[in-house]
Design a protein around this motif. Structure first.
Motif, PDB file in Angstrom:
ATOM      1  N   ASN A 147      11.845  14.647  -7.525  1.00 26.70           N
ATOM      2  CA  ASN A 147      10.588  13.937  -7.313  1.00 26.70           C
ATOM      3  C   ASN A 147      10.709  12.474  -7.719  1.00 26.70           C
ATOM      4  O   ASN A 147      10.244  11.576  -7.007  1.00 26.70           O
ATOM      5  N   ARG A 148      11.349  12.228  -8.860  1.00 27.77           N
ATOM      6  CA  ARG A 148      11.530  10.838  -9.312  1.00 27.77           C
ATOM      7  C   ARG A 148      12.441  10.068  -8.365  1.00 27.77           C
ATOM      8  O   ARG A 148      12.184   8.895  -8.047  1.00 27.77           O
ATOM      9  N   PHE A 149      13.504  10.712  -7.918  1.00 30.26           N
ATOM     10  CA  PHE A 149      14.411  10.035  -6.992  1.00 30.26           C
ATOM     11  C   PHE A 149      13.713   9.716  -5.677  1.00 30.26           C
ATOM     12  O   PHE A 149      13.910   8.635  -5.098  1.00 30.26           O
ATOM     13  N   ALA A 150      12.898  10.647  -5.186  1.00 34.62           N
ATOM     14  CA  ALA A 150      12.168  10.405  -3.933  1.00 34.62           C
ATOM     15  C   ALA A 150      11.200   9.235  -4.086  1.00 34.62           C
ATOM     16  O   ALA A 150      11.081   8.392  -3.184  1.00 34.62           O
ATOM     17  N   ALA A 151      10.508   9.170  -5.219  1.00 33.24           N
ATOM     18  CA  ALA A 151       9.586   8.056  -5.447  1.00 33.24           C
ATOM     19  C   ALA A 151      10.332   6.733  -5.524  1.00 33.24           C
ATOM     20  O   ALA A 151       9.885   5.710  -4.978  1.00 33.24           O
ATOM     21  N   PHE A 152      11.493   6.732  -6.187  1.00 38.96           N
ATOM     22  CA  PHE A 152      12.312   5.518  -6.283  1.00 38.96           C
ATOM     23  C   PHE A 152      12.804   5.103  -4.896  1.00 38.96           C
ATOM     24  O   PHE A 152      12.771   3.917  -4.541  1.00 38.96           O
ATOM     25  N   PHE A 153      13.257   6.087  -4.105  1.00 40.27           N
ATOM     26  CA  PHE A 153      13.800   5.796  -2.781  1.00 40.27           C
ATOM     27  C   PHE A 153      12.720   5.276  -1.842  1.00 40.27           C
ATOM     28  O   PHE A 153      12.988   4.453  -0.962  1.00 40.27           O
ATOM     29  N   ARG A 154      11.482   5.739  -2.016  1.00 42.16           N
ATOM     30  CA  ARG A 154      10.397   5.250  -1.165  1.00 42.16           C
ATOM     31  C   ARG A 154       9.917   3.860  -1.584  1.00 42.16           C
ATOM     32  O   ARG A 154       9.505   3.064  -0.735  1.00 42.16           O
ATOM     33  N   ILE A 182       0.838  -1.201   0.000  1.00 37.11           N
ATOM     34  CA  ILE A 182       0.000   0.000   0.000  1.00 37.11           C
ATOM     35  C   ILE A 182       0.873   1.252   0.000  1.00 37.11           C
ATOM     36  O   ILE A 182       0.585   2.240  -0.689  1.00 37.11           O
ATOM     37  N   HIS A 183       1.945   1.205   0.766  1.00 39.57           N
ATOM     38  CA  HIS A 183       2.886   2.336   0.799  1.00 39.57           C
ATOM     39  C   HIS A 183       3.483   2.597  -0.584  1.00 39.57           C
ATOM     40  O   HIS A 183       3.629   3.756  -1.004  1.00 39.57           O
ATOM     41  N   VAL A 184       3.840   1.530  -1.293  1.00 40.18           N
ATOM     42  CA  VAL A 184       4.423   1.686  -2.633  1.00 40.18           C
ATOM     43  C   VAL A 184       3.414   2.313  -3.589  1.00 40.18           C
ATOM     44  O   VAL A 184       3.736   3.247  -4.338  1.00 40.18           O
ATOM     45  N   VAL A 185       2.187   1.805  -3.569  1.00 35.67           N
ATOM     46  CA  VAL A 185       1.150   2.349  -4.467  1.00 35.67           C
ATOM     47  C   VAL A 185       0.889   3.818  -4.142  1.00 35.67           C
ATOM     48  O   VAL A 185       0.789   4.668  -5.043  1.00 35.67           O
ATOM     49  N   ALA A 186       0.788   4.145  -2.854  1.00 32.21           N
ATOM     50  CA  ALA A 186       0.550   5.538  -2.461  1.00 32.21           C
ATOM     51  C   ALA A 186       1.708   6.432  -2.867  1.00 32.21           C
ATOM     52  O   ALA A 186       1.500   7.583  -3.296  1.00 32.21           O
ATOM     53  N   SER A 187       2.937   5.943  -2.777  1.00 29.94           N
ATOM     54  CA  SER A 187       4.102   6.748  -3.157  1.00 29.94           C
ATOM     55  C   SER A 187       4.113   7.034  -4.653  1.00 29.94           C
ATOM     56  O   SER A 187       4.453   8.153  -5.081  1.00 29.94           O
ATOM     57  N   VAL A 188       3.747   6.050  -5.449  1.00 31.43           N
ATOM     58  CA  VAL A 188       3.706   6.251  -6.905  1.00 31.43           C
ATOM     59  C   VAL A 188       2.616   7.259  -7.268  1.00 31.43           C
ATOM     60  O   VAL A 188       2.832   8.166  -8.089  1.00 31.43           O
ATOM     61  N   ILE A 189       1.447   7.112  -6.651  1.00 32.05           N
ATOM     62  CA  ILE A 189       0.349   8.053  -6.928  1.00 32.05           C
ATOM     63  C   ILE A 189       0.745   9.473  -6.528  1.00 32.05           C
ATOM     64  O   ILE A 189       0.502  10.440  -7.263  1.00 32.05           O
ATOM     65  N   TYR A 190       1.378   9.599  -5.378  1.00 29.62           N
ATOM     66  CA  TYR A 190       1.775  10.932  -4.919  1.00 29.62           C
ATOM     67  C   TYR A 190       2.854  11.529  -5.825  1.00 29.62           C
ATOM     68  O   TYR A 190       2.860  12.743  -6.070  1.00 29.62           O
ATOM     69  N   ALA A 191       3.777  10.703  -6.309  1.00 33.30           N
ATOM     70  CA  ALA A 191       4.821  11.206  -7.212  1.00 33.30           C
ATOM     71  C   ALA A 191       4.216  11.735  -8.504  1.00 33.30           C
ATOM     72  O   ALA A 191       4.639  12.782  -9.022  1.00 33.30           O
ATOM     73  N   VAL A 192       3.229  11.032  -9.037  1.00 37.93           N
ATOM     74  CA  VAL A 192       2.551  11.510 -10.250  1.00 37.93           C
ATOM     75  C   VAL A 192       1.819  12.824  -9.950  1.00 37.93           C
ATOM     76  O   VAL A 192       1.866  13.770 -10.755  1.00 37.93           O
ATOM     77  N   HIS A 193       1.164  12.886  -8.805  1.00 38.74           N
ATOM     78  CA  HIS A 193       0.468  14.116  -8.424  1.00 38.74           C
ATOM     79  C   HIS A 193       1.446  15.276  -8.252  1.00 38.74           C
ATOM     80  O   HIS A 193       1.187  16.403  -8.717  1.00 38.74           O
ATOM     81  N   TYR A 194       2.571  15.039  -7.611  1.00 39.24           N
ATOM     82  CA  TYR A 194       3.552  16.096  -7.363  1.00 39.24           C
ATOM     83  C   TYR A 194       4.190  16.574  -8.666  1.00 39.24           C
ATOM     84  O   TYR A 194       4.514  17.763  -8.801  1.00 39.24           O
ATOM     85  N   ASP A 195       4.384  15.664  -9.611  1.00 43.57           N
ATOM     86  CA  ASP A 195       4.913  16.077 -10.908  1.00 43.57           C
ATOM     87  C   ASP A 195       3.950  17.043 -11.603  1.00 43.57           C
ATOM     88  O   ASP A 195       4.390  17.998 -12.261  1.00 43.57           O
ATOM     89  N   GLY A 196       2.651  16.812 -11.439  1.00 46.33           N
ATOM     90  CA  GLY A 196       1.677  17.751 -11.982  1.00 46.33           C
ATOM     91  C   GLY A 196       1.750  19.109 -11.302  1.00 46.33           C
ATOM     92  O   GLY A 196       1.582  20.154 -11.945  1.00 46.33           O
ATOM     93  N   LEU A 197       2.038  19.117  -9.987  1.00 41.08           N
ATOM     94  CA  LEU A 197       2.204  20.387  -9.284  1.00 41.08           C
ATOM     95  C   LEU A 197       3.438  21.135  -9.780  1.00 41.08           C
ATOM     96  O   LEU A 197       3.432  22.378  -9.861  1.00 41.08           O
ATOM     97  N   ILE A 198       4.483  20.398 -10.105  1.00 46.29           N
ATOM     98  CA  ILE A 198       5.684  21.039 -10.648  1.00 46.29           C
ATOM     99  C   ILE A 198       5.374  21.708 -11.979  1.00 46.29           C
ATOM    100  O   ILE A 198       5.821  22.831 -12.257  1.00 46.29           O
ATOM    101  N   VAL A 199       4.591  21.041 -12.813  1.00 47.51           N
ATOM    102  CA  VAL A 199       4.206  21.630 -14.095  1.00 47.51           C
ATOM    103  C   VAL A 199       3.384  22.898 -13.874  1.00 47.51           C
ATOM    104  O   VAL A 199       3.582  23.922 -14.551  1.00 47.51           O
ATOM    105  N   THR A 200       2.468  22.856 -12.911  1.00 47.61           N
ATOM    106  CA  THR A 200       1.650  24.038 -12.626  1.00 47.61           C
ATOM    107  C   THR A 200       2.515  25.193 -12.116  1.00 47.61           C
ATOM    108  O   THR A 200       2.344  26.356 -12.529  1.00 47.61           O
ATOM    109  N   LEU A 214      -3.549  13.455   2.738  1.00 47.17           N
ATOM    110  CA  LEU A 214      -3.935  12.045   2.702  1.00 47.17           C
ATOM    111  C   LEU A 214      -2.713  11.152   2.592  1.00 47.17           C
ATOM    112  O   LEU A 214      -2.623  10.119   3.273  1.00 47.17           O
ATOM    113  N   TYR A 215      -1.760  11.556   1.757  1.00 52.31           N
ATOM    114  CA  TYR A 215      -0.537  10.757   1.611  1.00 52.31           C
ATOM    115  C   TYR A 215       0.244  10.736   2.922  1.00 52.31           C
ATOM    116  O   TYR A 215       0.754   9.684   3.331  1.00 52.31           O
ATOM    117  N   GLY A 216       0.332  11.881   3.586  1.00 54.05           N
ATOM    118  CA  GLY A 216       1.016  11.908   4.875  1.00 54.05           C
ATOM    119  C   GLY A 216       0.346  11.016   5.899  1.00 54.05           C
ATOM    120  O   GLY A 216       1.028  10.334   6.684  1.00 54.05           O
TER     121      GLY A 216
END
Length: 228
Positions: free
Chosen positions: A67-74, A30-48, A159-161
């Protein structure tokens, strides 16, 4: 045909430890799935944020790489840890002493990390210095970072936190509980008996003319011939 009862039944504590380890595996996934979802969400925030402050493309690229490194590390260590706990849980339930030792090593990781985290938090609290007001000069990229922090203060981040805190608490409590269960007296007797039974089976198989079935030889005599 009658079958003999299991001479070495599995105690309840071993079964409970097995189920707790499987629960920890599920929590890590569950932690892995949540980390991937959050990384995709955060990448969208970077674009904004980049559309609001497009003046520094290098800073934007660094934010996306971080962001990618953090997702990989998690994700990757959590997957490896889940595989470790899952494999050792299965073989520990079967009575493997080696798997039991590996399970205890794996379960000890979050306990040690939790203690180190508490010590680091106490040290950081006493070693921290009072904050000073910000000076008039701003560094390049401060506006971009401030915008990114403001965008990341929404529901998804909260929610991710919450998911991460729940997983950390579950893994820590589950590791402590499973460790205690695997070190109880019934568990010690179970693994000791399993080791003795396997040693006896290996000794019987190593003797010529002996079979795994007590009282029956691999070379049948006249009385052992099947009836026609």
């Amino acid at each position: 045909m009658t079958t003999s009862a299991n001479p070495n039944p599995r105690p309840t504590v071993v079964t409970a430890a097995f189920r707790i380890q499987l629960a920890l595996v599920a929590a890590l996934l569950i932690h892995v799935v949540a980390s991937v979802i959050y990384a995709v969400h955060y990448d969208g925030l970077i674009v904004t944020a980049a559309t609001i402050h497009p003046e520094d493309p290098g800073l934007i690229a660094d934010a996306r790489d971080s962001n990618r490194f953090a997702a990989f590390f998690r994700s990757v260590p959590a997957i490896a840890y889940a595989l470790w706990l899952g494999w050792t849980a299965i073989h520990t339930r079967r009575g493997s002493q080696v798997a039991r030792v590996l399970s205890l090593i794996g379960l000890g990781v979050p306990i040690v990390l939790g203690l180190l985290g508490c010590c680091a938090g106490v040290f950081a609290f006493f070693a921290s210095e009072p904050e000073t007001p910000d000076g008039p000069n701003r560094l390049p990229g401060d506006a971009f970072r401030a915008t990114l922090v403001r965008l990341d203060s929404g529901t998804v981040s909260d929610l991710y936190g919450g998911v991460i805190l729940a997983v950390i608490a579950l893994v820590l409590l589950g590791a402590i509980t499973a460790t205690v269960l695997l070190l109880t007296r019934p568990a010690n007797q179970f693994f000791r008996s399993e080791r003795q039974n396997r040693s006896e089976r290996q000794n019987r198989s190593a003797i010529p003319g002996r079979s795994e079935i007590p009282g029956r030889s691999e070379h049948p005599g006249p009385g052992d011939q099947p009836a026609r």
